[in-house]
Design a protein around this motif. Structure first.
Motif, PDB file in Angstrom:
ATOM      1  N   CYS A 166      21.669  12.282 -27.290  1.00 43.04           N
ATOM      2  CA  CYS A 166      20.889  11.041 -27.027  1.00 43.04           C
ATOM      3  C   CYS A 166      20.506  11.212 -25.608  1.00 43.04           C
ATOM      4  N   THR A 167      19.210  11.903 -25.552  1.00 45.17           N
ATOM      5  CA  THR A 167      18.828  12.629 -24.392  1.00 45.17           C
ATOM      6  C   THR A 167      17.865  11.679 -23.739  1.00 45.17           C
ATOM      7  N   PRO A 168      17.607  11.616 -22.440  1.00 42.95           N
ATOM      8  CA  PRO A 168      16.592  10.542 -21.509  1.00 42.95           C
ATOM      9  C   PRO A 168      15.063  10.560 -22.277  1.00 42.95           C
ATOM     10  N   GLU A 169      15.110  11.492 -22.802  1.00 46.07           N
ATOM     11  CA  GLU A 169      13.536  11.418 -23.781  1.00 46.07           C
ATOM     12  C   GLU A 169      13.588  10.600 -24.803  1.00 46.07           C
ATOM     13  N   ILE A 170      14.833  10.516 -25.383  1.00 47.75           N
ATOM     14  CA  ILE A 170      14.942   9.635 -26.485  1.00 47.75           C
ATOM     15  C   ILE A 170      15.051   8.271 -26.087  1.00 47.75           C
ATOM     16  N   ASN A 171      15.971   8.091 -25.015  1.00 50.54           N
ATOM     17  CA  ASN A 171      16.262   6.791 -24.407  1.00 50.54           C
ATOM     18  C   ASN A 171      16.335   6.701 -22.911  1.00 50.54           C
ATOM     19  N   PRO A 172      15.007   6.627 -22.277  1.00 49.02           N
ATOM     20  CA  PRO A 172      15.020   6.648 -20.930  1.00 49.02           C
ATOM     21  C   PRO A 172      15.780   5.589 -20.145  1.00 49.02           C
ATOM     22  N   ARG A 212      18.792   5.024 -20.732  1.00 50.44           N
ATOM     23  CA  ARG A 212      20.208   5.666 -20.950  1.00 50.44           C
ATOM     24  C   ARG A 212      21.413   4.634 -21.353  1.00 50.44           C
ATOM     25  N   CYS A 257      22.310   5.789 -28.078  1.00 48.28           N
ATOM     26  CA  CYS A 257      21.423   5.949 -29.241  1.00 48.28           C
ATOM     27  C   CYS A 257      22.507   5.594 -30.627  1.00 48.28           C
TER      28      CYS A 257
END
Length: 551
Positions: free
Chosen positions: A46-52, A54, A57
């Motif tokens: 669940c990367t910052p690109e997917i969920n800025p 944080r 996910c």
């Protein structure tokens, strides 16, 4: 433990045949915005690109289940399985595992920009001592501060929807049902818990082993909070389920009996009742809903019993399989999840009027035919208060759309509903969860093809809201109000007024006094108005204030 008797008067379709079917309802169905989808289940996926932001996910299939609305009509409870969180000490590590979440349903967001917030993420072990593992069927208490989730009560003193509600202010409090004569141990096993509208009672089911296999019984009990238990497990603050009643009547539970006059003959008793599984309560709390023994062979239906009188009515009579059900707040409608329209059960239940004789041995297997693995073939159906009758079998809630398999339309047959559908408190909306058909229920050697999800992130689950656009919302009043009176003289009255009322519905508004209350002194002969504090009523956004003091 007591037995709650059920009267053997079953109202079937013939008894309500005189009521004309309602006209079809105009219904609009929309999707809710959910947590983003992680790349996979690995830590950190669940990367910052997917969920800025944080804030976690979920996986494509995360065992998502929608639940009750809060009383404000804006927030919906749900259960989601978070995945892909980074490891500790990263602050985002708390977004992992099965959690209770709250979702905005009005296209607004929480202050951080998310359309949802996690209620139980990051709750400490100290604040969740003895918690039950299951977190299913989330249901809201009227106070907006508590939710029933599995065998737990999730509590936030600031209010579940409050911005101040965070991990430090949330407690997960277990439930315990005492079944030991010496009050010891963890208590009895409870499943499929349902909160009664009075917020003091619950219904639940319990499975037990008999000489004939697995059996299930339904119960009704009262919640009592114990901050420091002296017996039983867990030895932590908990809710005890007390004054438990068994929903059973031995004299009226046998559908088929041997004739007392001729042992070679069997007698079918259409009015006999046997609660197989409790499903919930009516919106007004007057009735309990349940699955029972078939009235017609291979026909699985839901029934409702008056909690006070025991009178029973049959809610459904379609030959297909029905299980999840929710009655509207005014008890005038029901929404069921049913395989009707799919034809799944018709090969064994389509011929009507056969006495339920083979069901003595076939009912469990017949019930299980409704599923193909995890695929349920359920769709939501709206039925009026008189139930299935004549040629009326309700209205499919999500009938509009292309209906093309794999299209992702609201009536895509590859998207099937999960239990339970839930009405909003004002009776104008219905929430339900769907999941797309997945392997091995499709693909491979299975002739049914698999389709890729068209939902964001390729998610295989979604929560839908059906808007009944012709239904006028009920006014729901929440809060408290109290007034005490003094009479310094016969004509002078002094009122000490405390009000904190919120109403949602067509007459949306509040009635609130200042923190120290509103104190009115008036001579009823002279009508001189003198007051300290404030009393303000707001209706549809317009504020109404008290008049100025007499000068």
């Amino acid at each position: 433990m007591r037995s709650l008797l059920l009267a053997a008067t079953c109202i079937g379709s013939a008894a309500v045949g005189g009521f004309l079917p309602p006209s079809p309802e105009p219904i609009t169905v929309t999707r809710l915005r959910l947590p983003p989808v992680a790349l996979n289940t690995d830590n950190g996926s669940c990367t910052p690109e997917i969920n800025p932001r944080r804030t976690g996910c979920v996986s494509k299939t995360s065992d998502l289940h929608s639940g009750h609305y809060l009383r404000d009509g804006v927030h919906l409870l749900a259960i989601a399985n978070f995945t892909g969180a980074p490891v500790e000490p990263d602050p985002a590590s708390i977004y992992q595992g099965q959690q209770l979440i709250l979702i905005k349903t009005d296209n607004t967001t929480f202050p951080n920009g998310d359309s949802w917030k996690c209620i139980t993420c990051g709750v400490s072990s100290e604040n969740s001592q003895g918690r039950g593992l299951a977190m299913d069927y989330p249901q809201a208490f009227v106070d907006g501060k508590r939710a029933l989730a599995g065998t737990n009560v999730v509590e936030c003193s600031d209010g579940l929807a409050s911005e101040a509600c965070g991990p430090d202010s949330v407690r997960i409090i277990p439930l315990r049902w005492n079944t030991a004569t010496n009050n010891s141990g963890p208590g009895g096993s409870m499943r499929e818990l349902r909160l009664h509208p009075d917020n003091h009672h619950i219904g639940f089911n319990s499975i037990h082993v008999t000489s004939n296999g697995i059996a299930q019984s339904a119960f009704f009990g009262r919640l009592r909070y114990d901050p420091s238990p002296k017996w039983g497990q867990p030895p932590a603050p908990r809710y005890d389920v007390i004054n438990v009643s068994l929903l059973y009547n031995e004299e009226q539970s046998h559908r088929i009996i041997v004739s007392p006059d001729d042992p070679s003959h069997l007698i079918i008793q259409p009015g006999a009742l046997a609660v197989g599984e409790l499903r919930g309560f009516g919106g007004t709390g007057k009735e309990v809903t349940w699955l029972g023994a078939p009235v017609e062979s291979c026909n699985i239906d839901v029934f409702a019993s008056d909690i006070t009188t025991g009178k029973v009515r049959r809610l459904t009579s379609h030959p297909e399989y029905v299980d999840p059900v929710d009655l509207s707040p005014d008890d005038k409608w029901s929404v069921v999840l049913d395989t009707r329209g799919a034809g799944r059960q018709m090969f064994i239940a389509g011929l009507r009027g056969i006495p339920p004789l083979i069901d003595l041995v076939a009912v469990s297997a017949v019930s299980s035919v409704r599923n193909n693995g995890k695929r349920r073939f359920f769709q939501p159906w709206l039925i009026d208060q008189y139930g299935d009758r004549d040629h009326y079998y309700g209205q499919q809630v999500n009938a509009e759309g292309s209906g093309i398999p794999g299209s992702g339309s609201i009536n895509d047959p590859e998207w099937n509903a999960r239990a339970d559908p839930r009405w909003s408190w004002d009776g104008t909306r219905i929430a339900y969860t769907q999941i797309i058909t997945e392997e091995p229920a499709c693909g491979g050697v299975n002739p049914l093809p698999c389709y890729n999800s068209t939902e964001d992130g390729g998610r295989n689950e979604r929560i839908m809201i059906a808007h009944l656009t012709s239904h006028y919302g009920m006014n729901v009043l929440v809060g408290s109000e109290s007034v005490s009176r003094e009479n310094p003289t016969p004509f002078v009255e002094v009122l000490h007024w405390y009000s904190d009322l919120t109403q949602t519905g067509p007459n949306n508004g509040t009635k609130i006094t200042s923190p120290d209350g509103f104190h009115l002194s008036i001579d009823i002969d002279l009508n001189f108005f003198e007051a300290n504090g404030t009393l303000t009523t707001t209706v549809a956004g317009k504020e109404y204030h008290q008049p100025a003091n007499y000068t």
